[in-house]
Design a protein around this motif. Sequence first.
Motif, short mmCIF file in Angstrom:
data_model
loop_
_atom_site.label_atom_id
_atom_site.label_comp_id
_atom_site.label_asym_id
_atom_site.label_seq_id
_atom_site.Cartn_x
_atom_site.Cartn_y
_atom_site.Cartn_z
N UNK A 133 0.85 -1.19 0.00
CA UNK A 133 0.00 0.00 0.00
C UNK A 133 0.89 1.24 0.00
N UNK A 134 0.74 2.12 -0.99
CA UNK A 134 1.62 3.29 -1.06
C UNK A 134 1.21 4.41 -0.12
N UNK A 135 2.16 5.25 0.24
CA UNK A 135 1.89 6.49 0.96
C UNK A 135 1.63 7.61 -0.06
N UNK A 142 7.75 13.52 4.00
CA UNK A 142 7.98 13.78 5.41
C UNK A 142 8.71 12.63 6.09
N UNK A 143 8.27 11.41 5.79
CA UNK A 143 8.79 10.22 6.47
C UNK A 143 10.03 9.64 5.80
N UNK A 144 10.19 9.90 4.50
CA UNK A 144 11.33 9.47 3.71
C UNK A 144 11.26 8.00 3.28
N UNK A 145 10.32 7.24 3.78
CA UNK A 145 10.20 5.84 3.39
C UNK A 145 8.79 5.36 3.72
N UNK A 146 8.41 4.25 3.11
CA UNK A 146 7.10 3.63 3.32
C UNK A 146 7.32 2.30 4.05
N UNK A 147 6.92 2.22 5.32
CA UNK A 147 7.21 1.03 6.10
C UNK A 147 6.55 -0.22 5.53
N UNK A 148 5.35 -0.09 4.93
CA UNK A 148 4.69 -1.24 4.33
C UNK A 148 5.51 -1.78 3.15
N UNK A 149 6.05 -0.87 2.35
CA UNK A 149 6.86 -1.28 1.21
C UNK A 149 8.16 -1.94 1.65
N UNK A 150 8.76 -1.43 2.73
CA UNK A 150 10.02 -1.99 3.23
C UNK A 150 9.80 -3.43 3.70
N UNK A 151 8.71 -3.67 4.45
CA UNK A 151 8.42 -5.04 4.91
C UNK A 151 8.08 -5.93 3.73
N UNK A 152 7.26 -5.42 2.80
CA UNK A 152 6.85 -6.21 1.64
C UNK A 152 8.05 -6.65 0.81
N UNK A 153 9.04 -5.77 0.65
CA UNK A 153 10.25 -6.12 -0.10
C UNK A 153 11.02 -7.25 0.58
N UNK A 154 11.04 -7.23 1.92
CA UNK A 154 11.72 -8.30 2.65
C UNK A 154 10.97 -9.62 2.51
N UNK A 155 9.64 -9.58 2.56
CA UNK A 155 8.84 -10.79 2.35
C UNK A 155 9.07 -11.33 0.94
N UNK A 208 -2.14 -7.63 -1.70
CA UNK A 208 -1.90 -6.27 -1.22
C UNK A 208 -1.34 -6.37 0.19
N UNK A 209 -0.28 -5.60 0.47
CA UNK A 209 0.34 -5.69 1.80
C UNK A 209 0.30 -4.35 2.52
N UNK A 210 -0.15 -4.37 3.78
CA UNK A 210 -0.04 -3.22 4.67
C UNK A 210 0.44 -3.73 6.02
N UNK A 211 1.12 -2.87 6.78
CA UNK A 211 1.69 -3.35 8.04
C UNK A 211 0.61 -3.66 9.08
N UNK A 212 -0.46 -2.84 9.12
CA UNK A 212 -1.55 -3.05 10.09
C UNK A 212 -2.88 -2.82 9.37
N UNK A 213 -3.84 -3.68 9.66
CA UNK A 213 -5.21 -3.51 9.16
C UNK A 213 -6.12 -3.27 10.35
N UNK A 214 -6.94 -2.22 10.28
CA UNK A 214 -7.89 -1.94 11.36
C UNK A 214 -9.31 -2.27 10.91
N UNK A 238 -2.68 -9.00 2.87
CA UNK A 238 -1.66 -9.49 3.79
C UNK A 238 -1.29 -8.37 4.75
N UNK A 239 -1.09 -8.73 6.01
CA UNK A 239 -0.69 -7.75 7.01
C UNK A 239 0.01 -8.45 8.15
N UNK A 240 0.85 -7.70 8.86
CA UNK A 240 1.46 -8.26 10.07
C UNK A 240 0.41 -8.40 11.16
N UNK A 241 -0.37 -7.35 11.40
CA UNK A 241 -1.32 -7.35 12.52
C UNK A 241 -2.68 -6.82 12.10
N UNK A 242 -3.67 -7.21 12.89
CA UNK A 242 -5.02 -6.66 12.80
C UNK A 242 -5.34 -6.03 14.15
N UNK A 243 -5.99 -4.86 14.12
CA UNK A 243 -6.36 -4.18 15.34
C UNK A 243 -7.77 -3.62 15.19
#
Length: 248
Positions: A133-135, A142-155, A208-214, A238-243
């Motif tokens: 999921x893009x920012x 502002x953040x300089x990187x997209x954490x979802x993309x970083x995790x997805x690349x590692x997966x 589709x990957x995001x770090x957290x799904x609410x 796909x996601x690491x966590x659900x909240x």
Amino acid sequence: MDIIHYFSSRWNTNKWNSFAKKMRICLELNQHCLICQQSSAFLICHYCETDIDYYKLINFQHNLLNNMSIRLGLTVSEFDQLIAISDYQWPLANLITQLKFNAKSTHARGLAQLFYDHGLPSVTKLPEAIIPIPLHKTRLAQRKYNQAAVIALEIAKMSQIPCLPDVLHRTKNTSAQTELSASERQKNTQGAFTLNKTLTDGISHIALFDDVITTGATISSAAAALRSHYPKMQIDAWSICITPKREK
């Protein structure tokens, strides 16, 4: 027989390769466990890894849409399969927060390894591509990187499934989802994504990957953008966590 030949003769190829990858990381980083900070051969030590409260995915045919308590917590689910490994709680919540706000890149590898080890082993049909999921460009600046993309690349590296980070474009700089109600989240993300790049011919199944799904609003909006161009495509979430926390 030395220890390498002992284990390699008893483990299957996937298990041995996973162990070898972790050992290489250990040797390169002289690392400590990301959770307990004790010296560890792995990014997340065996004791901390086994202490995490994972979803019992096998009980739901490896699809958390079959878990009614989770399904009812989603305001919308424009996807076919949902895979996550745990509720958004310590220690995973802490790892995600440090990655998101402190650019802890090793946390991305640790989280990806947990997802690979506990989310994917019994999936009968893996997707042909992972799309993070893009920012929005303002937040990315502002953040300089997209954490979802970083995790997805590692997966992607671990699973050897191609990662396509430039397929979707985020057109709306949406408000922080944590500040909104479920209905506001859905309205906030409606029409937030467009297709930035066409998919290669023959791809019929993506994740589709995001770090957290609410509530599922963000990832469903992204799925809707893809379905408008590829109505017959299988789209997994796909996601690491659900909240928030729900009964498993």
